[in-house]
Write a protein that holds these residues in place. Sequence first.
Motif, PDB file in Angstrom:
ATOM      1  N   ARG A 109       2.910   9.100  -9.489  1.00  0.00           N
ATOM      2  CA  ARG A 109       1.928   8.077  -9.854  1.00  0.00           C
ATOM      3  C   ARG A 109       1.473   7.243  -8.667  1.00  0.00           C
ATOM      4  NH1 ARG A 109       2.481   4.209 -15.193  1.00  0.00           N
ATOM      5  NH2 ARG A 109       0.545   3.024 -14.901  1.00  0.00           N
ATOM      6  N   TYR A 110       2.416   6.898  -7.769  1.00  0.00           N
ATOM      7  CA  TYR A 110       2.094   5.959  -6.693  1.00  0.00           C
ATOM      8  C   TYR A 110       2.122   6.577  -5.308  1.00  0.00           C
ATOM      9  CZ  TYR A 110       2.617   2.333 -10.251  1.00  0.00           C
ATOM     10  OH  TYR A 110       2.469   1.552 -11.375  1.00  0.00           O
ATOM     11  N   GLY A 111       2.480   7.842  -5.214  1.00  0.00           N
ATOM     12  CA  GLY A 111       2.519   8.504  -3.922  1.00  0.00           C
ATOM     13  C   GLY A 111       3.902   8.486  -3.309  1.00  0.00           C
ATOM     14  N   THR A 112       4.106   9.381  -2.357  1.00  0.00           N
ATOM     15  CA  THR A 112       5.401   9.535  -1.695  1.00  0.00           C
ATOM     16  C   THR A 112       5.284   9.145  -0.233  1.00  0.00           C
ATOM     17  OG1 THR A 112       5.945  11.379  -3.167  1.00  0.00           O
ATOM     18  CG2 THR A 112       7.253  11.161  -1.165  1.00  0.00           C
ATOM     19  N   TYR A 116      13.283  -2.195 -15.209  1.00  0.00           N
ATOM     20  CA  TYR A 116      12.512  -0.979 -14.910  1.00  0.00           C
ATOM     21  C   TYR A 116      11.189  -0.986 -15.674  1.00  0.00           C
ATOM     22  CZ  TYR A 116      11.123   3.873 -14.466  1.00  0.00           C
ATOM     23  OH  TYR A 116      10.406   5.016 -14.211  1.00  0.00           O
ATOM     24  N   GLY A 117      10.144  -0.583 -14.988  1.00  0.00           N
ATOM     25  CA  GLY A 117       8.832  -0.445 -15.608  1.00  0.00           C
ATOM     26  C   GLY A 117       7.906   0.298 -14.671  1.00  0.00           C
ATOM     27  N   GLU A 118       7.141   1.220 -15.196  1.00  0.00           N
ATOM     28  CA  GLU A 118       6.258   2.037 -14.355  1.00  0.00           C
ATOM     29  C   GLU A 118       4.851   1.480 -14.251  1.00  0.00           C
ATOM     30  OE1 GLU A 118       6.457   6.099 -15.683  1.00  0.00           O
ATOM     31  OE2 GLU A 118       8.638   6.022 -15.887  1.00  0.00           O
ATOM     32  N   ASP A 119       4.439   0.675 -15.231  1.00  0.00           N
ATOM     33  CA  ASP A 119       3.080   0.137 -15.230  1.00  0.00           C
ATOM     34  C   ASP A 119       2.983  -1.113 -14.362  1.00  0.00           C
ATOM     35  OD1 ASP A 119       2.300   2.113 -17.023  1.00  0.00           O
ATOM     36  OD2 ASP A 119       2.788   0.866 -18.773  1.00  0.00           O
ATOM     37  N   GLY A 120       1.859  -1.248 -13.662  1.00  0.00           N
ATOM     38  CA  GLY A 120       1.586  -2.459 -12.895  1.00  0.00           C
ATOM     39  C   GLY A 120       2.562  -2.730 -11.770  1.00  0.00           C
ATOM     40  N   LEU A 121       3.132  -1.683 -11.208  1.00  0.00           N
ATOM     41  CA  LEU A 121       4.165  -1.882 -10.196  1.00  0.00           C
ATOM     42  C   LEU A 121       3.624  -2.562  -8.950  1.00  0.00           C
ATOM     43  CD1 LEU A 121       7.031  -1.533  -9.178  1.00  0.00           C
ATOM     44  CD2 LEU A 121       6.452   0.807  -8.484  1.00  0.00           C
ATOM     45  N   ILE A 122       2.436  -2.190  -8.499  1.00  0.00           N
ATOM     46  CA  ILE A 122       1.895  -2.796  -7.283  1.00  0.00           C
ATOM     47  C   ILE A 122       1.690  -4.292  -7.470  1.00  0.00           C
ATOM     48  CG2 ILE A 122      -0.117  -2.866  -5.763  1.00  0.00           C
ATOM     49  CD1 ILE A 122      -0.301   0.158  -6.027  1.00  0.00           C
ATOM     50  N   ASP A 123       1.183  -4.701  -8.642  1.00  0.00           N
ATOM     51  CA  ASP A 123       1.019  -6.127  -8.917  1.00  0.00           C
ATOM     52  C   ASP A 123       2.372  -6.839  -8.914  1.00  0.00           C
ATOM     53  OD1 ASP A 123      -1.717  -5.869  -9.130  1.00  0.00           O
ATOM     54  OD2 ASP A 123      -1.702  -5.668 -11.319  1.00  0.00           O
ATOM     55  N   ARG A 124       3.385  -6.205  -9.471  1.00  0.00           N
ATOM     56  CA  ARG A 124       4.723  -6.809  -9.491  1.00  0.00           C
ATOM     57  C   ARG A 124       5.263  -6.979  -8.068  1.00  0.00           C
ATOM     58  NH1 ARG A 124       8.506  -3.506 -13.541  1.00  0.00           N
ATOM     59  NH2 ARG A 124       9.994  -5.170 -12.960  1.00  0.00           N
ATOM     60  N   LEU A 125       5.063  -5.963  -7.246  1.00  0.00           N
ATOM     61  CA  LEU A 125       5.563  -6.030  -5.874  1.00  0.00           C
ATOM     62  C   LEU A 125       4.861  -7.132  -5.082  1.00  0.00           C
ATOM     63  CD1 LEU A 125       5.839  -2.223  -5.028  1.00  0.00           C
ATOM     64  CD2 LEU A 125       7.716  -3.804  -5.518  1.00  0.00           C
ATOM     65  N   ARG A 130       0.822  -1.210   0.000  1.00  0.00           N
ATOM     66  CA  ARG A 130       0.000   0.000   0.000  1.00  0.00           C
ATOM     67  C   ARG A 130       0.858   1.264   0.000  1.00  0.00           C
ATOM     68  NH1 ARG A 130      -2.381  -3.612   3.581  1.00  0.00           N
ATOM     69  NH2 ARG A 130      -4.477  -4.314   3.000  1.00  0.00           N
ATOM     70  N   ASN A 131       1.925   1.230   0.763  1.00  0.00           N
ATOM     71  CA  ASN A 131       2.798   2.400   0.869  1.00  0.00           C
ATOM     72  C   ASN A 131       4.174   2.056   0.302  1.00  0.00           C
ATOM     73  OD1 ASN A 131       0.730   3.745   2.253  1.00  0.00           O
ATOM     74  ND2 ASN A 131       1.455   2.988   4.219  1.00  0.00           N
ATOM     75  N   ILE A 132       4.583   2.800  -0.716  1.00  0.00           N
ATOM     76  CA  ILE A 132       5.860   2.551  -1.366  1.00  0.00           C
ATOM     77  C   ILE A 132       6.766   3.759  -1.160  1.00  0.00           C
ATOM     78  CG2 ILE A 132       7.024   1.971  -3.532  1.00  0.00           C
ATOM     79  CD1 ILE A 132       4.302   1.018  -4.587  1.00  0.00           C
ATOM     80  N   ALA A 133       7.983   3.504  -0.739  1.00  0.00           N
ATOM     81  CA  ALA A 133       8.987   4.564  -0.629  1.00  0.00           C
ATOM     82  C   ALA A 133       9.970   4.398  -1.784  1.00  0.00           C
ATOM     83  CB  ALA A 133       9.714   4.486   0.701  1.00  0.00           C
ATOM     84  N   PHE A 134      10.095   5.421  -2.609  1.00  0.00           N
ATOM     85  CA  PHE A 134      11.025   5.383  -3.731  1.00  0.00           C
ATOM     86  C   PHE A 134      12.317   6.091  -3.338  1.00  0.00           C
ATOM     87  CE2 PHE A 134       6.795   5.119  -5.693  1.00  0.00           C
ATOM     88  CZ  PHE A 134       6.943   3.988  -6.473  1.00  0.00           C
ATOM     89  N   MET A 135      13.441   5.407  -3.552  1.00  0.00           N
ATOM     90  CA  MET A 135      14.755   5.978  -3.288  1.00  0.00           C
ATOM     91  C   MET A 135      15.563   5.866  -4.572  1.00  0.00           C
ATOM     92  SD  MET A 135      15.425   4.322   0.522  1.00  0.00           S
ATOM     93  CE  MET A 135      16.871   5.330   0.835  1.00  0.00           C
ATOM     94  N   VAL A 172       7.099  -1.372   1.383  1.00  0.00           N
ATOM     95  CA  VAL A 172       8.194  -1.814   0.532  1.00  0.00           C
ATOM     96  C   VAL A 172       8.991  -0.596   0.086  1.00  0.00           C
ATOM     97  CG1 VAL A 172       6.761  -1.770  -1.555  1.00  0.00           C
ATOM     98  CG2 VAL A 172       8.824  -3.180  -1.504  1.00  0.00           C
ATOM     99  N   ILE A 173      10.285  -0.778  -0.073  1.00  0.00           N
ATOM    100  CA  ILE A 173      11.168   0.288  -0.561  1.00  0.00           C
ATOM    101  C   ILE A 173      11.609  -0.078  -1.963  1.00  0.00           C
ATOM    102  CG2 ILE A 173      13.411   1.424  -0.223  1.00  0.00           C
ATOM    103  CD1 ILE A 173      13.008   0.742   2.821  1.00  0.00           C
TER     104      ILE A 173
END
Length: 255
Positions: free
Chosen positions: A27-30, A77-86, A5-10, A38-39
Amino acid sequence: MPAARNIAFMASDTPLAQEAKARLDARYGTHRPEDADVIVALGGDGFMLATLHGTQDLPAPVYGMNRGTVGFLMNTYGEDGLIDRLEAAEEAVINPLHMKATGVDGKVTEALAINEVSLLRAGPQAAKLRIHVDGKQRLDELVCDGALVSTPAGSTAYNYSAHGPILPIGADVLAVTAVAAFRPRRWRGALLPKGAIVRFEVVEPEKRPVMADADSRSVKAVADVVIRSEPSVEHRILFDPGHGLEERLLREQFQ
């Protein structure tokens, strides 16, 4: 893994990684790493190692996406469907190495290494090392450019470049590998139980200076370096299904 639900991008400092972070944040929030499920690390293997070290006390696993050069520890790398991948990702748990390096001045430096701890000559003359395992001297004199102890996860990195073996990710062993050994000429290194304690004693450290390195944390002019696995620290790394560390290590051996 559970719902992301909560993704931290570094991201690393490169423009490619920073641009990717900006798009993914939008796109996915900060979220802060401390609050994340997940990070996601954006960069290359060097940044992935730095992220794992920097977040080792946090509960969130780390999922890398390649915005760097090599990317052995990274996913595509891919921006689409990231939550499903995670949520579909496979998890690998690895323990780092603990290095305790004593300098010729008596100063003690401790550090953790996910890939390897290496000793390298720091002057024009070859290094001379004595190797002790669990308190017993095993090699009286190794004349070389250096030597290293590698984890299975790091066995395809510097260890492999130095002609060390690739280790299965689930193997409870460590690889001890010489770098450009001169004497004994035919010494090809050793495989040790994961619980072994390896001690490198530097012979003639003033005449033949040696540095130690743990995942790019360097210590100059060492006299003694003790290396062991650190089971109390667990790094959780996520990979896309079918592309986990075990598969990657196998693939490297058949290319």
